[in-house]
Write an enzyme that holds these catalytic residues in place. Sequence first.
Site, PDB file in Angstrom:
ATOM      1  N   GLU A   1      -2.360  -3.776 -10.038  1.00  0.00           N
ATOM      2  CA  GLU A   1      -2.674  -4.122 -10.590  1.00  0.00           C
ATOM      3  C   GLU A   1      -3.062  -5.274 -11.867  1.00  0.00           C
ATOM      4  O   GLU A   1      -4.224  -5.415 -12.535  1.00  0.00           O
ATOM      5  CB  GLU A   1      -2.455  -2.695 -11.206  1.00  0.00           C
TER       6      GLU A   1
ATOM      7  N   GLU B   1       2.431  -2.134   0.078  1.00  0.00           N
ATOM      8  CA  GLU B   1       1.905  -1.261  -0.922  1.00  0.00           C
ATOM      9  C   GLU B   1       0.275  -1.887  -1.052  1.00  0.00           C
ATOM     10  O   GLU B   1      -0.100  -2.298  -1.623  1.00  0.00           O
ATOM     11  CB  GLU B   1       2.090  -1.161  -2.970  1.00  0.00           C
TER      12      GLU B   1
HETATM   13  P1  PGA Z   1       1.729   5.153  -6.598  1.00  0.00           P
HETATM   14  O1  PGA Z   1       1.850   4.224  -7.624  1.00  0.00           O
HETATM   15  O2  PGA Z   1       2.747   6.144  -6.180  1.00  0.00           O
HETATM   16  O3  PGA Z   1       1.074   6.204  -8.372  1.00  0.00           O
HETATM   17  O4  PGA Z   1       0.533   5.390  -5.714  1.00  0.00           O
HETATM   18  C1  PGA Z   1       2.306   2.715  -6.948  1.00  0.00           C
HETATM   19  C2  PGA Z   1       2.858   1.548  -7.533  1.00  0.00           C
HETATM   20  O5  PGA Z   1       1.408   1.494  -7.962  1.00  0.00           O
HETATM   21  O6  PGA Z   1       3.515   1.181  -7.531  1.00  0.00           O
END
Ligand code: PGA
Length: 261
Positions: free
Chosen positions: A104, A174
Amino acid sequence: MTRTPLMAGNWKMNLDHLEAVATVQKLAWTLDDAKHSYGDVEVVVCPPFTDLRSVQTLVEADKLGVKYAAQDVSKHTHGAYTGEISAKMLAKLGCAYTVVGHSERREYHGESDALVNEKVRALCAEGITAIVCVGEPLEIRKAGEHVAYTLKQVRDCLADLDDNHLAQVVIAYEPVWAIGTGEVATADDAQEVIGAIRGLVVEMYSAEIADSMRILYGGSVKSSNVAELMAKPDVDGALVGGASLDPVEFAKICRFREHVI
Ligand code: PGA
């Protein structure tokens, strides 16, 4: 080498400082923190900056085993950088860890691997363990280039760090398409990339460093899928977003050893 499992709850921009105190209290109580009955698992919460002081006060006053982390840090040490927070400030608050390079931050704030590398250095200088996030977007996965893409991110984020700095780094794989979507990578998907990351660390640094480095999986981790992921040889923990906002659910994730697969 046995690596201590690490479960980190990334709250993102959720929960104010009062809610943070209530959430950490409930988490510690649910985990039966006084007895550390969740074994050797390291439990970390990553609240927003404005919550950290309150969480520190609670953890210190009640001598909780739960640790806490920031979600980002400045690459600068101090000075005229409006809105930024330094690694030194986080160290002063007792942050053991800090997340850097979350997808993000990369997507909404244009953060590059080079910047992540500088942030890792800033954290290492203050003795804070960086949780370095990497992972591919959907189109890269569809093209079958997810391993190469992620390894390049790791190479660039960890470029030219000293061995003693490396000892302070955790990597979180991720896949972007699995974050907040409910779409979890299979345990085999996670193992494929995480195993490749460990192989790269052997190549870049040494087998010893690779063997001791913890590599987490993140993306829609829940109590219902964590045990299967943790059963994979290279998966050392999870970076949990949405499910970490519920302390009872997050405690269940931390107690993954009690689950039956
Ligand atoms: P999520 O997020 O478990 O809501 O998929 C993981 C993260 O962004 O670290």
